[in-house]
Design a protein around this motif. Structure first.
Motif, PDB file in Angstrom:
ATOM      1  N   LEU A   1      20.845 -18.019 -26.302  1.00 51.71           N
ATOM      2  CA  LEU A   1      22.081 -17.506 -26.876  1.00 51.71           C
ATOM      3  C   LEU A   1      22.808 -18.580 -27.672  1.00 51.71           C
ATOM      4  O   LEU A   1      22.593 -19.785 -27.469  1.00 51.71           O
ATOM      5  CB  LEU A   1      23.000 -16.996 -25.757  1.00 51.71           C
ATOM      6  N   THR A   2      23.697 -18.119 -28.554  1.00 52.10           N
ATOM      7  CA  THR A   2      24.589 -19.033 -29.271  1.00 52.10           C
ATOM      8  C   THR A   2      26.016 -18.793 -28.799  1.00 52.10           C
ATOM      9  O   THR A   2      26.314 -17.794 -28.136  1.00 52.10           O
ATOM     10  CB  THR A   2      24.505 -18.807 -30.788  1.00 52.10           C
ATOM     11  N   ASP A   3      26.918 -19.688 -29.174  1.00 51.52           N
ATOM     12  CA  ASP A   3      28.314 -19.565 -28.752  1.00 51.52           C
ATOM     13  C   ASP A   3      28.988 -18.336 -29.337  1.00 51.52           C
ATOM     14  O   ASP A   3      29.991 -17.857 -28.802  1.00 51.52           O
ATOM     15  CB  ASP A   3      29.092 -20.817 -29.159  1.00 51.52           C
ATOM     16  N   THR A   4      28.480 -17.809 -30.436  1.00 52.46           N
ATOM     17  CA  THR A   4      29.134 -16.675 -31.107  1.00 52.46           C
ATOM     18  C   THR A   4      28.577 -15.318 -30.677  1.00 52.46           C
ATOM     19  O   THR A   4      29.078 -14.278 -31.110  1.00 52.46           O
ATOM     20  CB  THR A   4      28.987 -16.815 -32.637  1.00 52.46           C
ATOM     21  N   ASP A   5      27.536 -15.313 -29.845  1.00 48.83           N
ATOM     22  CA  ASP A   5      26.933 -14.044 -29.428  1.00 48.83           C
ATOM     23  C   ASP A   5      27.882 -13.247 -28.533  1.00 48.83           C
ATOM     24  O   ASP A   5      28.544 -13.801 -27.649  1.00 48.83           O
ATOM     25  CB  ASP A   5      25.627 -14.286 -28.655  1.00 48.83           C
ATOM     26  N   GLU A   6      27.914 -11.931 -28.774  1.00 47.02           N
ATOM     27  CA  GLU A   6      28.605 -11.007 -27.877  1.00 47.02           C
ATOM     28  C   GLU A   6      27.588 -10.525 -26.838  1.00 47.02           C
ATOM     29  O   GLU A   6      26.571  -9.931 -27.199  1.00 47.02           O
ATOM     30  CB  GLU A   6      29.164  -9.821 -28.652  1.00 47.02           C
ATOM     31  N   VAL A   7      27.865 -10.789 -25.568  1.00 48.91           N
ATOM     32  CA  VAL A   7      26.865 -10.553 -24.525  1.00 48.91           C
ATOM     33  C   VAL A   7      27.433  -9.610 -23.466  1.00 48.91           C
ATOM     34  O   VAL A   7      28.587  -9.739 -23.056  1.00 48.91           O
ATOM     35  CB  VAL A   7      26.432 -11.878 -23.862  1.00 48.91           C
TER      36      VAL A   7
END
Length: 668
Positions: free
Chosen positions: A37-43
């Motif tokens: 994942l990246t810091d900007t992903d909506e999870v």
């Protein structure tokens, strides 16, 4: 990402340590927990007991099934293995059909694989890499070719989307604790983190034959079905539901209650209704006719057969030919020498009623003052369903639709859709079905099955969505599920044991008015094109009959029961008294009779209770002297010494109110 996420790990395992989370949605797409994942992903977490989580559990179980089969028989070729409602299956190319003993062996091998705790590991591959790795799997190679490489998103076989989804080709490795690849399969995923998470809430349920890609022209494969649930208790509850569904199976009840049959002499998928089934069908149809006449419908009737050109105009020959019976070549004339003096033409049994109704509309000029024009018919249609798909009354080749086609001006569309949706819901409540949700079936971009301009589809879909949302019912999207001529709303109803059935459909159609050049004269004196609404309240009468039979398990409300009342005398000398009461009931159109058999009273009561008669009337010396009668109900309860006039009125009221009478308290 949440603040407590691990600094060293950017994946779902760090975010969701809870063992009930089996996957995640990343920016709206389902992904494995191992996805970086990246810091900007909506999870968003996906729990194992959610709809997506259950599909992932079952898809993972299908992979374990396939691995187990190839451990036992390395020569078995892999087909596809998707999750399905309440379970999963996998297809195999094998030399001999599977036996029950084979299934036991496969099940034991699956248990071993689950205990091994193999990890599901995803790899992105090129089409060429996939061909090399799966060189011994001809069906997988065919899927790769049909996909046209990464990004095509082809669903060339039923369930194939689990293998070759849009965007890229991927292979899943089953990796042991030692890091070795124990097995692999072409698959888009996602999967559980480990086989161990499948647990013990699964079972293999049955075996069947299935043609590759659903075509009889292709090889016949062996299909193994299974079911999987998050726990053993949920598996047990599912099996209990299956047992209850089997008890309610309309095919079994149809024989036990002498309602209908499928004689071999007539042909597969063609039912005949016996007298008791015929009266239930009559009540269903007459009740609907009353609703139609109260709501401004005109009743019409059309032939079962027509010339080919009608279905060419409607578009059915271009889009539905495989579902139609073969043509009959008629009207050809030859002279004594065998020379053709008049060419014949092809006729088809009708698969749909709409083209005939279009001709009725077009038979004369129409004014805006006539709209909405509502044409309704119990129209029997014929569809060449594959023999393997036929299933009692729920999937037949000859069916009667409670069909209607409504022709409206553009500014009448929304109101008419709303009126029809309310009519549908009120009608279904008449039959004791009152747990609904709605499904909106739309077209699929790039699929040439769907006729008409994109702008028309967008307008129709948005209108249907507005009407559905205004109903206040839950709305579920069904992308790609529309008919070729327009989108539809379908009412999905849950029965007494929680199963969902598609019932009524309301479809918008901008295409057939164009194809049939239908017009009306507007208030401005100009010609305008009407919009057409296809509407089936019950669907097919046969299928609705089966749904009702299973919903009630044959214990129909009084108004639908084939025999509504049976008189049982305490002794034969009181039979004549009951004959008089039954005569009064028949005078007010109650289906009643007296049991004059030689059986003892208790056996008669037992027979009619087992036969699902809702009301038994008992009379003896005291009743005859007092002018009364006793009620006996299906649950064994009884109400004694009811005056005959009152008894007749109460039975009439129960029928008129569509009451479900099982016990003394149910008869007002």
């Amino acid at each position: 990402m949440p603040e407590n996420a691990s600094e060293s790990r950017r994946d779902g395992f760090a975010l969701f340590p809870d063992r009930s989370v089996v996957a995640m949605r990343v920016n709206g797409e389902l992904k494995d927990l191992a996805t970086t994942l990246t810091d900007t992903d909506e999870v968003e977490a996906v729990a194992i007991d959610s709809a997506d989580g259950l599909n992932i559990l079952r898809h993972s179980a299908a992979h374990v099934l396939a691995q187990a089969v190839q451990r036992i028989n390395p020569q078995a070729n892999l087909g596809i293995g998707p999750p399905v409602t309440d379970g999963f299956y996998y297809d195999f190319g094998v030399d001999a059909p599977f036996t029950p003993e084979d299934v036991k062996a496969i099940s034991k091998e699956m248990q071993r694989i689950i205990r091994e705790g193999q990890r599901f590991v995803r790899r992105v591959v090129t089409a060429e890499q996939a061909r090399v790795e799966l060189a011994d799997e001809p069906f997988k190679l065919e899927l790769i070719e049909l996909a046209g490489g990464p990004g095509s998103g082809s669903n060339a076989a039923e369930g194939a989307s689990v293998e070759i989804g849009a965007g890229e080709l991927t292979i899943y490795d089953n990796v042991t604790k030692d890091g070795e690849v124990a097995w692999k399969d072409l698959c888009r995923g996602p999967h559980l983190p480990s086989t161990r998470m499948i647990g013990n809430g699964w079972d293999l349920t049955r075996i069947a034959a299935a043609y590759w890609r659903g075509s009889e022209k292709n090889p016949q494969l062996q299909r193994v079905y299974g079911t999987a649930w998050p726990s053993k208790d949920e598996l047990r509850a599912y099996k209990d539901r299956l047992a209850e569904a089997e008890r309610r199976d309309h095919r079994k009840l149809g024989i036990e209650m002498d309602l209908f049959s499928f004689p071999d002499e007539i042909g597969s998928g063609l039912a005949v209704f016996h007298p008791k089934g015929g009266i239930i069908r009559y009540e269903i149809e007459e009740n609907l006719r009353r609703h139609l006449l109260r709501n401004g419908y005109d009743l019409v009737n059309t032939p079962h057969i027509t010339k080919k050109d009608l279905f060419a105009t409607s578009g059915h020959l271009q889009t539905y030919a495989e579902g139609m019976f073969p043509p009959m070549h008629l009207d050809e004339v030859r002279d004594a020498d065998g020379n053709v003096t008049r060419k014949g033409q092809d006729y088809y049994l009708k698969p749909m009623n709409c083209p005939f109704h279009n001709l009725i509309y077009r038979s004369r000029g129409r004014s805006y003052r006539e709209l909405p024009l509502r044409l309704a018919e119990y129209g029997t249609v014929y569809r060449y369903e594959k023999s393997g798909t036929l299933s009692g009354l729920t999937r037949v080749r000859g069916l009667t639709q409670d069909d209607a086609h409504i022709y409206v001006a553009q500014d009448q569309v929304k109101d008419e859709l709303t009126t029809n949706l309310n009519l549908v819901l009120n009608l279904l409540r008449d039959y004791g079905l009152d747990d609904f949700y709605l499904e909106l079936s739309t077209n699929e971009e790039g699929n040439d099955k769907f006729l008409g301009e994109p702008e028309q589809w967008e307008t129709a879909i948005e209108t249907l969505r507005e009407v559905a949302m205004a109903s206040g019912l839950e709305l579920v999207d069904d992308p790609g599920g529309a008919a070729f001529y327009g989108p539809k709303i379908s009412v999905q109803a849950r029965d007494a044991i929680g199963r969902t059935w598609q019932m009524s459909t309301i479809q918008l159609d901008f295409n057939q008015p164009e194809r049939f050049e239908m017009e009306y004269t507007g208030a401005d004196g100009q010609k305008h094109r009407p919009v057409m609404i296809h509407r089936a309240l019950l669907g097919s009468v046969e299928r609705f009959f089966a749904i009702l039979l299973e919903h009630y398990a044959g214990d129909f409300p009084v108004w639908l029961a084939p025999t509504q009342v049976v008189g049982v005398p305490v002794a034969e000398e009181y039979a004549e008294y009951l004959d008089g009461i039954v005569a009064q009931l028949r005078d007010v159109e109650v289906r009643a009779e007296v049991d004059h058999s030689d059986d003892r009273m208790q056996k008669k009561i037992r027979n009619h209770t087992t036969g699902k008669v809702p009301i038994i009337l008992i009379a003896g010396e005291q009743d005859r002297d007092a002018g009364t009668v006793s009620f006996r109900f299906r649950d064994g309860s009884q109400e004694n010494s009811v005056p005959v006039g009152q008894a007749v009125e109460r039975i009439k009221a129960a029928i008129a109110s569509h009451a479900l009478v099982h016990a003394a308290g149910d008869l007002a």
